[in-house]
Design a protein around this motif. Structure first.
Motif, PDB file in Angstrom:
ATOM      1  N   UNK A 234       0.873  -1.610   0.002  1.00 21.86           N
ATOM      2  CA  UNK A 234      -0.161   0.267  -0.003  1.00 21.86           C
ATOM      3  C   UNK A 234       0.650   0.933   0.001  1.00 21.86           C
ATOM      4  N   UNK A 235       2.199   1.452   1.032  1.00 17.16           N
ATOM      5  CA  UNK A 235       3.027   2.292   0.932  1.00 17.16           C
ATOM      6  C   UNK A 235       3.531   2.396  -0.444  1.00 17.16           C
ATOM      7  N   UNK A 236       4.197   1.750  -0.870  1.00 10.93           N
ATOM      8  CA  UNK A 236       5.156   1.639  -2.165  1.00 10.93           C
ATOM      9  C   UNK A 236       4.823   0.395  -3.027  1.00 10.93           C
ATOM     10  N   UNK A 237       4.074   0.684  -3.757  1.00  6.39           N
ATOM     11  CA  UNK A 237       3.434  -0.242  -4.753  1.00  6.39           C
ATOM     12  C   UNK A 237       4.411  -1.285  -4.938  1.00  6.39           C
ATOM     13  N   UNK A 238       4.636  -2.009  -5.940  1.00  3.68           N
ATOM     14  CA  UNK A 238       5.477  -2.333  -6.755  1.00  3.68           C
ATOM     15  C   UNK A 238       6.962  -2.533  -5.903  1.00  3.68           C
ATOM     16  N   UNK A 239       6.956  -1.830  -5.141  1.00  2.38           N
ATOM     17  CA  UNK A 239       8.304  -2.643  -3.959  1.00  2.38           C
ATOM     18  C   UNK A 239       8.569  -3.931  -2.910  1.00  2.38           C
ATOM     19  N   UNK A 240       7.766  -4.808  -3.415  1.00 10.73           N
ATOM     20  CA  UNK A 240       7.575  -6.148  -2.939  1.00 10.73           C
ATOM     21  C   UNK A 240       7.298  -6.244  -4.389  1.00 10.73           C
ATOM     22  N   UNK A 241       8.686  -7.580  -4.341  1.00 12.20           N
ATOM     23  CA  UNK A 241       8.216  -7.920  -5.969  1.00 12.20           C
ATOM     24  C   UNK A 241       7.256  -9.688  -5.651  1.00 12.20           C
ATOM     25  N   UNK A 242       7.828 -10.596  -4.700  1.00 12.57           N
ATOM     26  CA  UNK A 242       7.445 -11.445  -5.150  1.00 12.57           C
ATOM     27  C   UNK A 242       5.866 -11.437  -4.900  1.00 12.57           C
ATOM     28  N   UNK A 243       5.473 -12.296  -5.673  1.00 11.54           N
ATOM     29  CA  UNK A 243       4.183 -13.658  -5.588  1.00 11.54           C
ATOM     30  C   UNK A 243       3.571 -13.536  -3.977  1.00 11.54           C
ATOM     31  N   UNK A 244       2.589 -13.063  -3.952  1.00 15.80           N
ATOM     32  CA  UNK A 244       2.053 -13.291  -2.771  1.00 15.80           C
ATOM     33  C   UNK A 244       0.695 -14.159  -3.239  1.00 15.80           C
ATOM     34  N   UNK A 245       1.221 -15.410  -1.869  1.00 18.47           N
ATOM     35  CA  UNK A 245      -0.112 -16.200  -2.356  1.00 18.47           C
ATOM     36  C   UNK A 245      -0.663 -16.238  -0.183  1.00 18.47           C
ATOM     37  N   UNK A 246      -1.735 -15.693   0.438  1.00 20.64           N
ATOM     38  CA  UNK A 246      -2.519 -16.238   1.197  1.00 20.64           C
ATOM     39  C   UNK A 246      -2.624 -17.997   1.861  1.00 20.64           C
ATOM     40  N   UNK A 247      -2.130 -18.237   2.301  1.00 21.52           N
ATOM     41  CA  UNK A 247      -2.722 -19.088   2.837  1.00 21.52           C
ATOM     42  C   UNK A 247      -3.879 -19.222   4.522  1.00 21.52           C
ATOM     43  N   UNK A 248      -4.384 -20.146   4.758  1.00 21.83           N
ATOM     44  CA  UNK A 248      -5.192 -20.416   6.276  1.00 21.83           C
ATOM     45  C   UNK A 248      -4.920 -22.315   6.891  1.00 21.83           C
ATOM     46  N   UNK A 249      -4.917 -22.527   5.619  1.00 19.87           N
ATOM     47  CA  UNK A 249      -3.979 -24.019   6.132  1.00 19.87           C
ATOM     48  C   UNK A 249      -3.201 -24.269   4.463  1.00 19.87           C
ATOM     49  N   UNK A 250      -1.690 -25.288   5.735  1.00 12.23           N
ATOM     50  CA  UNK A 250      -0.894 -25.252   4.091  1.00 12.23           C
ATOM     51  C   UNK A 250      -1.593 -26.677   3.015  1.00 12.23           C
ATOM     52  N   UNK A 251      -2.498 -27.133   3.501  1.00  8.97           N
ATOM     53  CA  UNK A 251      -3.054 -27.958   2.271  1.00  8.97           C
ATOM     54  C   UNK A 251      -2.961 -26.533   0.794  1.00  8.97           C
ATOM     55  N   UNK A 252      -3.730 -25.291   1.018  1.00  7.14           N
ATOM     56  CA  UNK A 252      -3.279 -24.223   0.234  1.00  7.14           C
ATOM     57  C   UNK A 252      -2.101 -24.284  -0.641  1.00  7.14           C
ATOM     58  N   UNK A 253      -1.239 -24.682   0.436  1.00  8.34           N
ATOM     59  CA  UNK A 253      -0.184 -24.715  -0.545  1.00  8.34           C
ATOM     60  C   UNK A 253       0.720 -25.700  -1.086  1.00  8.34           C
ATOM     61  N   UNK A 254       0.111 -26.539  -0.706  1.00 11.92           N
ATOM     62  CA  UNK A 254       0.400 -27.767  -1.473  1.00 11.92           C
ATOM     63  C   UNK A 254      -0.951 -27.691  -2.649  1.00 11.92           C
TER      64      UNK A 254
END
Length: 265
Positions: A234-254
């Protein structure tokens, strides 16, 4: 689940070269431990239900948390907490939701993922839990505060290293550890298409912030790492370069990793 960003690659020294398809795709998968692999803070699990003196009941007031836990473990050992009992505490900490499923997936796809763990907990507790979960052999390297028993049977905790990062606690900068590991593996000619970082805490934001656009950050939803990433974007758009995949269950990561492998075929 779709990432919240995309594109890019690590520098050539860290991503490997040669003919395309010469080797299976390889990804570096980095895990935190507390409230990521396990569903609790392991330090709090050790102290729970035990009579501590007033000076040890709460975290340090502006001091080093590593030093605070050193004093807690020393006190508990002096009060008679034996190694076998302490090991059982770590072994019985519950895994975070979906972690067992994620470990099963990774066990079936070992050739594609190199696993390391970077944690501000301690080596004894982490290895005890991973061994009990049948997952210790999945990890190539564990980076954590050294811990071993002295002649009295007291678990003695040390700092991992020293550093100059202003964001991180004095005993551990995960960003420095990850950077040094990538440099080491590049010297070994290891090929990583991307780095995948699974964490939850504020100290996971430092290494996640150094990820490139080809990489993926998996912050546990609603935890400090996730909030810091959101604030940064929000403060610096584009500064955080990696894709972001939030998870509640690590099964979502799998499931995300499964789709990643399908995309590499």
């Amino acid at each position: 689940m779709s990432p919240e960003g995309s594109g890019g690659l690590w520098p050539s020294s860290a991503r490997g070269g040669g003919m395309a398809g010469a080797r299976p795709p390889r990804f570096l998968l980095v895990f935190d431990f507390d409230e990521t692999i396990v569903d609790e803070n392991s330090d709090e699990s050790v102290a729970r239900g035990r009579a501590l003196p007033a000076a040890l009941r709460h975290g340090p007031a502006g001091g080093s948390y590593n030093e605070h836990m050193r004093r807690v473990l020393a006190f508990l050992g002096e009060q008679g907490l034996r190694p076998a009992e302490l090991r059982a505490v770590y072994e019985n900490i519950p895994l975070a939701p979906g972690v067992a499923e994620l470990f099963q997936f990774l066990s079936k796809h070992r050739q594609h993922f190199e696993l390391v763990l970077i944690s501000d907990a301690n080596t004894f507790g982490i290895e005890a839990k991973l061994r009990a979960a049948g997952a210790l052999s999945l990890f190539r390297k564990i980076f954590s505060n050294p811990a071993g028993f002295d002649r009295r049977g007291v678990l003695v905790l040390g700092p991992y290293h020293s550093h100059t990062c202003p964001r991180c606690p004095p005993n551990m900068c995960k960003g420095k550890i990850l950077g040094e590991y990538l440099a080491e593996r590049a010297r070994d000619d290891a090929e990583f298409r991307s780095v995948l970082y699974v964490g939850d805490g504020a100290n996971d934001f430092c290494p996640a912030g150094a990820l490139r656009a080809a990489d993926v950050a998996f912050p546990r939803k609603g935890f400090p790492m996730h909030r810091l990433i959101q604030e940064s974007r929000e403060k610096q758009p584009g500064a955080f370069r990696a894709a972001v995949v939030p998870w509640e269950s690590a099964a979502e990561v799998a499931r995300y990793l499964q789709e990643l492998l399908r995309g590499e075929c």
